[in-house]
Design an enzyme around this catalytic site. Structure first.
Site, PDB file in Angstrom:
ATOM      1  N   ASN A  36       0.828  -1.194   0.014  1.00  0.00           N
ATOM      2  CA  ASN A  36       0.106  -0.052  -0.075  1.00  0.00           C
ATOM      3  C   ASN A  36       0.764   1.262   0.057  1.00  0.00           C
ATOM      4  OD1 ASN A  36      -2.461  -1.331   0.280  1.00  0.00           O
ATOM      5  ND2 ASN A  36      -1.914  -1.702   2.393  1.00  0.00           N
ATOM      6  N   HIS A 125     -14.445  -2.445   4.320  1.00  0.00           N
ATOM      7  CA  HIS A 125     -13.429  -3.352   4.856  1.00  0.00           C
ATOM      8  C   HIS A 125     -13.769  -4.122   6.314  1.00  0.00           C
ATOM      9  CE1 HIS A 125      -9.572  -3.550   7.125  1.00  0.00           C
ATOM     10  NE2 HIS A 125      -8.937  -3.755   5.911  1.00  0.00           N
ATOM     11  N   GLU A 166     -16.725   3.483   1.765  1.00  0.00           N
ATOM     12  CA  GLU A 166     -15.387   3.935   1.633  1.00  0.00           C
ATOM     13  C   GLU A 166     -14.933   4.882   0.327  1.00  0.00           C
ATOM     14  OE1 GLU A 166     -12.911   0.428   1.464  1.00  0.00           O
ATOM     15  OE2 GLU A 166     -13.937  -0.467   3.211  1.00  0.00           O
ATOM     16  N   SER A 170     -11.151  -1.077  -0.851  1.00  0.00           N
ATOM     17  CA  SER A 170      -9.782  -1.697  -0.747  1.00  0.00           C
ATOM     18  C   SER A 170      -9.539  -3.080  -1.664  1.00  0.00           C
ATOM     19  CB  SER A 170      -9.451  -1.999   0.463  1.00  0.00           C
ATOM     20  OG  SER A 170     -10.376  -2.892   1.308  1.00  0.00           O
ATOM     21  N   ASP A 195     -14.539   6.081   5.199  1.00  0.00           N
ATOM     22  CA  ASP A 195     -13.482   5.842   5.278  1.00  0.00           C
ATOM     23  C   ASP A 195     -12.566   6.125   4.205  1.00  0.00           C
ATOM     24  OD1 ASP A 195     -11.119   4.220   5.284  1.00  0.00           O
ATOM     25  OD2 ASP A 195     -11.997   2.710   6.078  1.00  0.00           O
ATOM     26  N   HIS A 198      -7.596   4.545   1.573  1.00  0.00           N
ATOM     27  CA  HIS A 198      -6.825   4.441   0.255  1.00  0.00           C
ATOM     28  C   HIS A 198      -7.021   5.775  -0.487  1.00  0.00           C
ATOM     29  CE1 HIS A 198      -5.989   0.207   0.828  1.00  0.00           C
ATOM     30  NE2 HIS A 198      -7.161   0.150   1.295  1.00  0.00           N
ATOM     31  N   LYS A 229      -0.723   3.512   4.767  1.00  0.00           N
ATOM     32  CA  LYS A 229      -0.965   3.361   3.240  1.00  0.00           C
ATOM     33  C   LYS A 229      -0.039   4.606   2.634  1.00  0.00           C
ATOM     34  CE  LYS A 229      -5.409   0.842   4.540  1.00  0.00           C
ATOM     35  NZ  LYS A 229      -4.469  -0.390   4.884  1.00  0.00           N
TER      36      LYS A 229
END
Ligand SMILES: Cc1ncc(COP(=O)(O)O)c(C=O)c1O
Length: 383
Positions: A36, A125, A166, A170, A195, A198, A229
């Protein structure tokens, strides 16, 4: 009667037979297409030196934080860093949490109450699902990025309603439809828990993520940012209203009952953000790599068909089948590319895939060779 050791061994055997036994391995020195570390900050020597220097300047012999934030583990540095993070994420307040996993379990276990409703995208996630399980609220999933399905569930929801999504998924690399989600939040008086694991560091001014980039952050109830990440270090924070943060300090068990991050981690987070703020080219470079990867993919129509459309550093090729997917990953590894297979049960059966992570340090020639090799193996496996 079966002993506990026999029961564990049987479970492991079941996994082995299904081709999805997990094993720890030391990363071989292959071309990295799985970490990541999108911006290469985890191994950036300049950032490393800045962290060491800043830590030495503090002249504090502090190997550990000695306790939870509410007892002996708080520090002026942690409080100042939270102020700084609130500024970066344009929130009233921010709360440092030891990891993204802990942040997600913290907010979801503490805020929604009995008779409230949590509606979550089916692909969120594991840590968000775990948090929802720890809550006493009712919880239901909706189909991935499907606002029609979400609206059906919103119509039946009771109490305070929380929608969980998110910014970048992910396991798929695609974006959540933030505008549509916020429209639904307004219509049904729901609260969005968002979230940004990423997208932290990749989008937004100073790496502040997608909500800030699109200027929708004031409408979001709670945002989770992680630092392990693209930021290349470790830890996480929750950003939101002062009221929310004070509530979490009082009621979020994964925040309260754990030893705080040590000073070295706090310095690392502060320096990583400083570095990202002064190196805007990092973000330009990663977006160029993403474009380059997709343009290479266009050369191979069969492969392109198995691609999940993504404009993030996470690129996914669906293979299907644990054995087939593992076979493709192994052949790529043998050819020098560290690409990992994502197998069921991590993803649904039949949706097993390769997850290719792009980094600014992946040379264009390396990316071209990876896509060429993948296209060759894909055709063989699918014959
Ligand atoms: C979407 C998402 N949220 C949270 C986490 C957990 O973050 P951390 O690794 O900091 O615990 C991850 C990690 O894989 C993630 O992908």
């Amino acid at each position: 009667m079966q002993s506990i050791e026999q029961r564990l061994a049987l479970k492991l055997l079941e996994r082995e037979n299904a081709g999805n036994l997990r094993k720890l391995s030391i990363p071989a020195h292959l071309a990295d297409f799985c970490s990541n570390d999108y911006l290469g900050l985890a191994a950036n020597t300049t950032l490393h030196q800045q962290i060491q220097q800043q830590y030495a300047n503090l002249q504090q012999a502090q190997n550990g934080s000695t306790g939870s934030r509410l007892i002996s583990g708080n520090s002026a540095f942690a409080v100042a860093l939270e102020g700084n993070l609130a500024g970066i994420f344009q929130a009233e307040a921010a709360l440092l949490i030891n990891s993204g996993y802990a942040a997600n379990t913290a907010i979801l276990s503490a805020v929604p109450q009995k008779n409230d409703t949590i509606l979550y995208d089916e692909y969120i996630h594991a840590s968000l699902k775990e948090g929802a399980r720890l809550s006493f609220a009712n919880r239901f999933s909706f189909r991935h990025n499907d606002c029609t399905d979400l609206e059906k569930k919103l119509k039946k929801a009771t109490g305070e309603i929380f929608i969980v999504a998110e910014s970048v998924y992910s396991m798929d690399g695609d974006f959540a439809p933030l505008t549509d989600l916020l429209d639904l939040c307004r219509t049904y008086t729901a609260h969005l828990i968002w979230d940004e694991a990423h997208s932290t560091g990749i989008w937004g001014e100073n790496g502040s993520g997608l909500a800030c980039e699109t200027n929708r952050h004031p409408e979001i109830f709670a945002r989770i940012y992680t630092f392990g990440k693209a930021m290349g270090v470790h830890g996480a924070c929750i950003a939101g209203s002062r009221n929310l943060i004070d509530y979490l300090i009082n009621f979020a068990r994964p925040f309260i009952y754990t030893t705080a991050l040590p000073l070295h981690s706090l310095v690392s987070i502060a320096e990583a953000f400083q570095f990202v703020q002064t190196h805007a080219e990092l973000r330009t470079n990663i977006h160029r790599k993403i474009q380059f990867f997709t343009s290479e993919l266009n050369k191979y129509p069969a492969l392109k068909q198995a691609w999940i459309e993504s404009h993030s550093p996470i690129q996914v090729i669906k293979i299907g089948g644990n054995l087939e997917t593992r076979q493709v990953a192994t052949q790529l590894q043998q050819a020098g590319f560290d690409v990992r297979a994502i197998l069921s049960p991590t993803v649904k059966e039949g949706e097993e895939r390769l997850r290719i992570c792009l980094h600014i340090y992946n040379e264009d020639t390396q990316i071209s060779k990876l896509v060429e090799k993948l296209a060759e193996i894909y055709v063989q496996v699918k014959k």
